[in-house]
Design an enzyme around this catalytic site. Structure first.
Site, PDB file in Angstrom:
ATOM      1  N   GLN A   1       0.775  -1.248   0.000  1.00 55.98           N
ATOM      2  CA  GLN A   1       0.000   0.000   0.000  1.00 55.98           C
ATOM      3  C   GLN A   1       0.800   1.289   0.000  1.00 55.98           C
ATOM      4  OE1 GLN A   1      -3.437   2.263   2.675  1.00 55.98           O
ATOM      5  NE2 GLN A   1      -3.019   0.128   3.055  1.00 55.98           N
TER       6      GLN A   1
ATOM      7  N   GLU B   1       0.549  -0.976   8.758  1.00 53.65           N
ATOM      8  CA  GLU B   1      -0.301   0.193   9.002  1.00 53.65           C
ATOM      9  C   GLU B   1      -0.523   0.472  10.478  1.00 53.65           C
ATOM     10  OE1 GLU B   1      -2.595   3.334   8.970  1.00 53.65           O
ATOM     11  OE2 GLU B   1      -1.896   2.558   7.050  1.00 53.65           O
TER      12      GLU B   1
ATOM     13  N   ASP C   1       0.141   3.860   6.027  1.00 51.22           N
ATOM     14  CA  ASP C   1       0.530   3.457   4.680  1.00 51.22           C
ATOM     15  C   ASP C   1       0.262   4.556   3.652  1.00 51.22           C
ATOM     16  OD1 ASP C   1       1.710   0.884   4.766  1.00 51.22           O
ATOM     17  OD2 ASP C   1      -0.218  -0.022   5.172  1.00 51.22           O
TER      18      ASP C   1
ATOM     19  N   GLY D   1      -9.308  21.642  17.643  1.00 56.94           N
ATOM     20  CA  GLY D   1      -8.974  23.015  17.300  1.00 56.94           C
ATOM     21  C   GLY D   1      -9.318  24.047  18.352  1.00 56.94           C
ATOM     22  N   GLY D   2      -9.663  23.607  19.559  1.00 58.52           N
ATOM     23  CA  GLY D   2      -9.955  24.560  20.615  1.00 58.52           C
ATOM     24  C   GLY D   2     -11.414  24.926  20.737  1.00 58.52           C
TER      25      GLY D   2
END
Length: 424
Positions: A16, A138, A167, A246-247
């Site tokens: 992959q 993976e 991957d 993100g807060g």
């Protein structure tokens, strides 16, 4: 004209990570020559088959737009052909175990002798260090790169992601490195080595969690829901469930039909700038002026209760109705889309993000198209090659062997016979 037209890639990748990289380059117009073992080929041709005796979806969906040549690199004549390929190509891409090409007689030093302009690109599990010789897959990459320790719920075990960030994510990183090296070669005239380690790629995608690790040294992470629940923080960035990274507080909440549909959910973010709109939408206008709710800081200890109230509202609507109600009010949200819904979404077909491909042995199948769109270089998705389908074509047209020389190479055992479908 394709963006990478004229660039020739010698593709020694399998499974992959490497094929993701070379497929992306092929979509942009590079001539990708996939080197495979005669009679065997890439291991994924036979893995996870849904139809007996045909190339698996695992293989076909990672090897579009490529040409396949079978070559026994342990055979002296095979090595002769490989040497000629190295001299002819611009980039060699591999994801072998460490030292595999060296043992074939094609070390970096030897490749430089044959072709000083060659770019040698590798995917490895780890960069230089104590683990550089370890085998990585993976989920190992997700675990060693920081993804698993920060995924899941606080009271549960570490979790890996369904997204193949180890991957495919590393393959995308490697493709950028190759294109950058090609750009530099235009000025320097020299090739160079490009390395993308899977641990490094996963860590790059987890950078916000490394950000939080450093913030944690200066106090609790107040946007994490555990803060509002009075749960103390440990020494490392914790698992945060469905918290937004993100807060802005965010969570996955139930929608109408959740009892029978495992994907009847929506991700809802209580962005401070539209708090008033949220209060009106969910039937809590009094929260806009209530000192316990009006400011983001005041809401931190009530986040779970706030999302419970939001969920009371979302459970009266489908996930798409929630989105239709929120978007005009600039409230960030998104439905949880299943793979079935994505496969059937017309807009993704129209943009080429999902495409139907015809294959000579398995018929029509769905695959992901190029996720990166260039206005002057549209991508088309061409089916994956059959094993050895282009062997003679490459020997004749790319390497300049005559028909008599091709027959000599074949009789030496250096190349395999093409599949019946390829011969036709």
């Amino acid at each position: 004209m394709k963006a990478l037209e004229g660039v020739r890639i010698l593709d020694f990748t399998h499974v992959q990570s490497g094929p993701t990289c070379t497929q992306l380059l092929a979509w942009f117009g590079a001539d990708v020559i996939k080197v495979e073992r005669p009679g065997v080929g890439d291991a994924t041709r036979g893995q996870l088959r849904d139809i007996p005796d045909v190339d698996s979806l695992y293989f076909t969906m990672l090897n579009h737009n490529k040409r396949s040549i079978t070559l026994n690199t342990k055979n002296e004549t095979g090595k002769e052909v490989l040497e000629r390929l190295v001299k002819t190509c611009d980039v060699l891409v591999e994801n072998f175990a460490p030292g595999a090409l060296d043992r074939m007689g094609f070390s970096w030093e030897r490749i430089q002798e044959l072709n000083p302009r060659m770019i040698y690109a590798s995917v490895k599990g780890f960069g230089p260090g104590p683990y550089e010789d370890c085998k990585v897959y993976e989920n190992v990459a997700q675990c060693t790169g920081g993804g698993a320790s920060t995924t899941g719920f606080l009271d549960g075990p570490p979790m890996v992601s369904g997204a193949q960030i180890g991957d495919s994510g590393t393959g995308l990183h490697l493709a950028l490195g190759i294109v950058t090296a090609l750009f530099q070669r235009e000025r320097s005239g020299r090739g160079q080595k490009v390395l993308a380690a899977m641990q490094d790629g996963v860590l790059n995608l987890c950078r916000v969690k490394l950000r939080d690790q450093q913030r944690l040294q200066h106090g609790p992470l107040k946007e994490y829901s555990q803060y509002g629940q009075g749960i103390p923080f440990g020494a490392a960035t914790p698992r945060a469930g469905n918290d937004s990274g993100g807060g802005q507080p965010g969570w996955i909440v139930k929608c109408k039909g959740w009892e029978s549909d495992p994907n009847a959910y929506v991700y809802f973010i209580t962005q401070a700038a539209v708090w008033g709109n949220i209060c009106d939408l969910i039937g809590k206008p009094e929260w806009k002026d209530d000192p316990g709710y009006a400011k983001p800081e005041a809401r931190l200890d009530k986040i779970p209760q706030i999302f419970d109230t939001i969920e009371d509202w979302t459970k009266t609507k489908t996930k798409f109705e929630v989105m239709e109600a929120c978007n005009p009010l600039n409230i960030p949200c998104g439905p949880i889309l299943s793979m079935k819904e994505l496969a059937e979404e017309p807009s993704l077909r129209e943009t080429g993000t999902i495409v139907e491909v015809d294959h000579p042995t398995r018929g029509t199948y769905l695959t992901v198209g190029n996720p990166i769109k260039l206005s002057d270089s549209p991508s088309e998705v061409i089916r994956s090659p059959l094993l050895g389908e282009h062997t003679e074509e490459i020997l004749n047209e790319v390497l300049g062997y005559s028909d008599e020389e091709v027959e000599r190479i074949r009789s030496s055992g250096a190349i395999g016979a093409p599949t019946a479908q390829a011969a036709e």
